[in-house]
Scaffold this active site. Structure first.
Site, PDB file in Angstrom:
ATOM      1  N   GLU A  72      71.120  60.593  38.446  1.00 20.77           N
ATOM      2  CA  GLU A  72      70.989  59.007  38.480  1.00 20.77           C
ATOM      3  C   GLU A  72      71.400  58.997  39.894  1.00 20.77           C
ATOM      4  O   GLU A  72      72.267  58.272  40.325  1.00 20.77           O
ATOM      5  CB  GLU A  72      71.906  58.376  37.608  1.00 20.77           C
ATOM      6  CG  GLU A  72      71.489  56.843  37.466  1.00 20.77           C
ATOM      7  CD  GLU A  72      72.466  56.213  36.436  1.00 20.77           C
ATOM      8  OE1 GLU A  72      73.330  56.683  35.690  1.00 20.77           O
ATOM      9  OE2 GLU A  72      72.127  54.832  36.434  1.00 20.77           O
ATOM     10  N   ASP A 113      69.626  51.192  27.989  1.00 25.56           N
ATOM     11  CA  ASP A 113      70.685  51.361  28.765  1.00 25.56           C
ATOM     12  C   ASP A 113      71.721  50.280  28.834  1.00 25.56           C
ATOM     13  O   ASP A 113      71.952  49.772  27.984  1.00 25.56           O
ATOM     14  CB  ASP A 113      70.361  51.856  30.236  1.00 25.56           C
ATOM     15  CG  ASP A 113      71.443  52.775  31.078  1.00 25.56           C
ATOM     16  OD1 ASP A 113      72.192  53.205  30.497  1.00 25.56           O
ATOM     17  OD2 ASP A 113      70.906  53.104  32.248  1.00 25.56           O
TER      18      ASP A 113
HETATM   19 ZN   LIG Z   1      73.096  55.208  30.658  1.00 25.89          ZN
END
Ligand SMILES: [Zn+2]
Length: 446
Positions: free
Chosen positions: A240, A338
């Site tokens: 990420e 998320d």
């Molecule tokens: Zn996450």
């Protein structure tokens, strides 16, 4: 209190006639259609879908004519952080980037995340999701000691309380190198006791600035073995990052094959892959295919955090991974919500229909939409291993009924006036009032 555009009959048995459904979500019943959407009549009986017929088949007295309104199955959010949710008013992220998010969240967690605080914020998130027609959620729980011992027991109670309304799954999240320590072994035990997935982020506390920490492979092997010994699936936050050097995904895939891992593997984010060269992308996707890895993209959060800079520089990329290429190669792909109103994402409302709508625009799922609606319904359900996300005889009548008659209307206008059916009955679609959280939102103690 409900703002729903349509109220169904309050009887055990009725039809929703002349509705529009995604062709890809009605296996078998109406597959002669070549269009993305198809008209249908749904017969509901005692909380279940009894039959799906071509439109016009059921008699007028069986139920209301919806004049083409879309019907979707209850939606599935396979990657969330309910434990972080809604702390923004008391703990903002002034830089709006990933590093700022990690620091702000750690500060808030260490000072404020006692059991009651976590419980009330999780309950708030679930109430919002339920009101919008979400039927299943997987949440990650921040797991660095001592938080796992606080949050996992709260999660188990909340899961019990919400069973049948929002089916809950859990995964740990901790930096990768924690699993090289005894804390990691104990965390794996806690996850196993909670019926959860073992999860980590492919970053190391010992080498925080390194996109590919030198202990990556050693720690990955350890994570896979801790999971295998306990029969756990894996759910990883991978690469990420806006740093193209972040290439942990192919290492995860190769470790899975080398370890002959039998469980499921879900990898989230994988944003850095989109910044790598075509050959690396192809090799990485092929390795994921070999390893049977599923992918979830978190488009709203990625667009918020990635490529942000402290000055007023305009972001140059959308922040999302190569989801089209992954899907074309045969990987199972999903989108998910998320974070929600926390330092990783200042916005969000646990509404998977909104997440899908934004994903269409951020990831270009359109022209044609094809079967992309699967990414918010049947695919996350398959990834979670639950019987959800499709419209079929025998399935629970847990449905979203939209005023929109097609994708154009659905994606152009917010569907806040949707009707949500649970077991065939309309529920109150009013989201919880933010005022419920006021007591938890006093400014942080100095
Ligand atoms: Zn996450």
């Amino acid at each position: 209190m409900t703002h729903s555009f349509f109220r169904p009959p309050e009887t055990d048995r009725y039809a929703l006639r002349n509705v529009t459904v995604p062709t890809c979500l009605v296996e078998g019943a109406l597959t002669d259609s070549r269009d993305d959407l198809v008209r249908a009549d749904l017969m509901l009986d005692r909380g279940r879908i009894e039959a799906i017929e071509p439109a016009g088949r059921l008699p007028a007295e069986s139920g209301p004519d919806l004049d083409g309104s879309m019907v979707l199955p209850g939606m599935v959010d396979c990657h969330t952080h309910l434990d972080k949710g809604h702390i923004w008013p008391r703990q903002a992220n002034p830089t709006g980037d990933g590093a700022g998010a990690s620091m702000a969240t750690q500060r808030d967690r260490q000072a404020r995340w006692h059991a009651e605080d976590v419980r009330q914020r999780m309950e708030f998130g679930l109430a919002a999701a339920y009101a919008r027609g979400v039927v299943a959620i997987r949440t990650h729980l921040d797991s660095l000691a001592p938080q796992a011992d606080i949050s996992f027991p709260v999660f188990r109670e909340v899961r019990e309380r919400w069973a049948g309304r929002v089916d809950l799954q859990v995964s740990s999240i901790a930096p990768l190198d924690v699993f090289l320590t005894d804390e990691g072994r104990r965390l794996a035990d806690t996850v196993a006791e909670s019926g959860g997935r073992l999860g980590c982020v492919t970053r190391s506390t010992r080498f925080p600035a390194e996109p590919m920490p030198p202990d990556l492979d050693e720690a990955l092997v350890r994570v896979f073995r801790l999971a295998a010994e306990r029969g756990l699936d894996l759910d990883l936050h991978v690469d990420e990052s806006t740093d193209p050097r972040a290439g942990a995904l192919i290492r995860v895939a190769r470790t899975a094959v080398a370890e002959d891992f039998a469980g499921r593997i879900l990898c989230g984010h994988c944003t850095a892959l989109a910044l790598q060269d075509d050959q690396t992308i192809e090799q990485t996707i092929a390795a994921c295919k070999d390893a049977g890895i599923d992918i979830v993209s978190l488009p709203t959060v990625n667009m918020y955090l990635q490529d942000r800079s402290p000055s007023a520089r305009t972001p140059r990329w959308r922040g999302v991974t190569v989801l089209h290429e992954m899907k074309a190669a045969g990987l199972r792909v999903a989108v998910a919500g998320d974070n929600c109103r926390d330092p990783f994402y200042a916005y969000g409302d646990h509404d998977m229909l909104d997440t899908f709508t934004q994903a269409v625009k951020i990831l270009h799922f359109d022209h044609p939409l094809g079967d992309w609606i699967r990414a918010a319904t049947s695919s996350p359900a398959e990834i979670m291993g639950i019987d959800r996300g499709v419209l079929e005889a025998g399935a629970a009548a847990d449905l979203l009924v939209l005023k929109a008659r097609n994708y154009s209307e659905m994606l152009a206008r917010s569907q806040f006036d949707r009707t949500v059916l649970r077991a065939g009955r309309a529920i109150d679609t009013t989201p919880p009032d933010y005022r419920l959280l006021d007591e938890l939102m006093s400014p942080a103690p100095a």
